[in-house]
Scaffold this active site. Structure first.
Site, PDB file in Angstrom:
ATOM      1  N   ASP A 211     -52.603 -50.877 -65.707  1.00 21.64           N
ATOM      2  CA  ASP A 211     -51.519 -50.176 -65.028  1.00 21.64           C
ATOM      3  C   ASP A 211     -52.088 -49.660 -63.701  1.00 21.64           C
ATOM      4  OD1 ASP A 211     -49.202 -48.500 -64.588  1.00 21.64           O
ATOM      5  OD2 ASP A 211     -50.491 -46.834 -65.188  1.00 21.64           O
TER       6      ASP A 211
HETATM    7 MG    MG Z   1     -49.188 -45.175 -64.849  1.00 19.98          MG
END
Ligand code: MG
Length: 239
Positions: free
Chosen positions: A8
């Protein structure tokens, strides 16, 4: 076998809020308004509320972009009728894009991973705006470490959907067990890994960690980049 690390972006490798802080200060000063921490907190609240409304389909993205600056500048006592709020929004995104900021320790961690893990490949999996993500990745030099990035806006699907991870897997084209999803969000990163049946590592866990690990079938947790490095080494050895 490749070791495919699916990272991410925001609050995992890059500090979204630090970039946002720099960009908001710049656009407020460009428009002759004093920037304060209180204003920044207020903007974050406004933004959060509007994103929730957008996710529920109550407002369009254009309305979100315009309204967040309308409310902010009205709170400063401005008459926003004569202001080009979309231009301010565009300037804001430009400033963010040009001011990518690593999370503390992220760059050293990446260097160590590249030096220590055989056949490692680093990918970015992120929900959000392509211009904003690509700009910040280029600005920090994160580009030098990644093989590819998967931005929801360009793909038309988002984490945690099965479809999003299916595109990622089909593009990289390696066996399922070669992937580990690393991220700070339960509802996009950890749920996405669960939906796609991939190994997961929750970065910077908070709240009821035990309960969340059970619910989202999380494999590893890491509270620092040192923890994360140890986990990547440990996981790599299982392949
Ligand atoms: Mg994040």
């Amino acid at each position: 076998m490749h070791r495919n690390l699916l990272f991410d972006l925001d609050q995992t490798l890059l500090d979204f809020h630090a970039s946002e802080h720099v960009a908001l200060k710049a656009v407020m000063e460009m428009n002759s308004q004093a920037f304060t921490e209180e204003r920044y907190d207020s903007f974050k609240q406004i933004n959060k509320q509007l994103w929730l409304e957008f996710e529920k389909g109550m407002i369009s993205k254009a309305e979100l972009f315009e309204t967040r600056f309308k409310i902010l500048f009205e709170e400063c006592g401005c008459n926003t009728n004569g202001m080009d709020l979309m231009k301010i929004n565009s300037d804001f995104i430009d400033y963010m894009s040009q001011n990518g900021i690593f999370m503390d320790g992220a760059l050293d961690f990446l260097k160590k991973v590249v030096d220590s893990v055989p056949n490692v490949r680093i990918y970015i999996i992120t929900n959000g705006a392509t211009r904003n993500a690509k700009g910040r990745i280029a600005a920090t030099g994160l580009n030098d470490y990644i093989c590819d990035l998967f931005v929801s806006e360009s793909m038309g699907v988002s984490k945690p959907s099965y479809e999003y991870f299916d595109i990622v897997k089909k593009t990289i084209n390696d066996p399922d067990k070669s992937y580990i999803v690393i991220g700070d969000s339960l509802t996009s990163d950890m749920l996405g890994a669960k939906n796609a049946d991939l190994t997961s590592c929750w970065f910077m866990p908070e709240g009821d960690v035990k309960e969340a690990m059970k619910e989202y079938e999380i494999d590893y947790i890491a509270s620092s980049f040192d923890d994360l490095f140890d986990i990547v080494i440990k996981w790599s050895a299982t392949l």
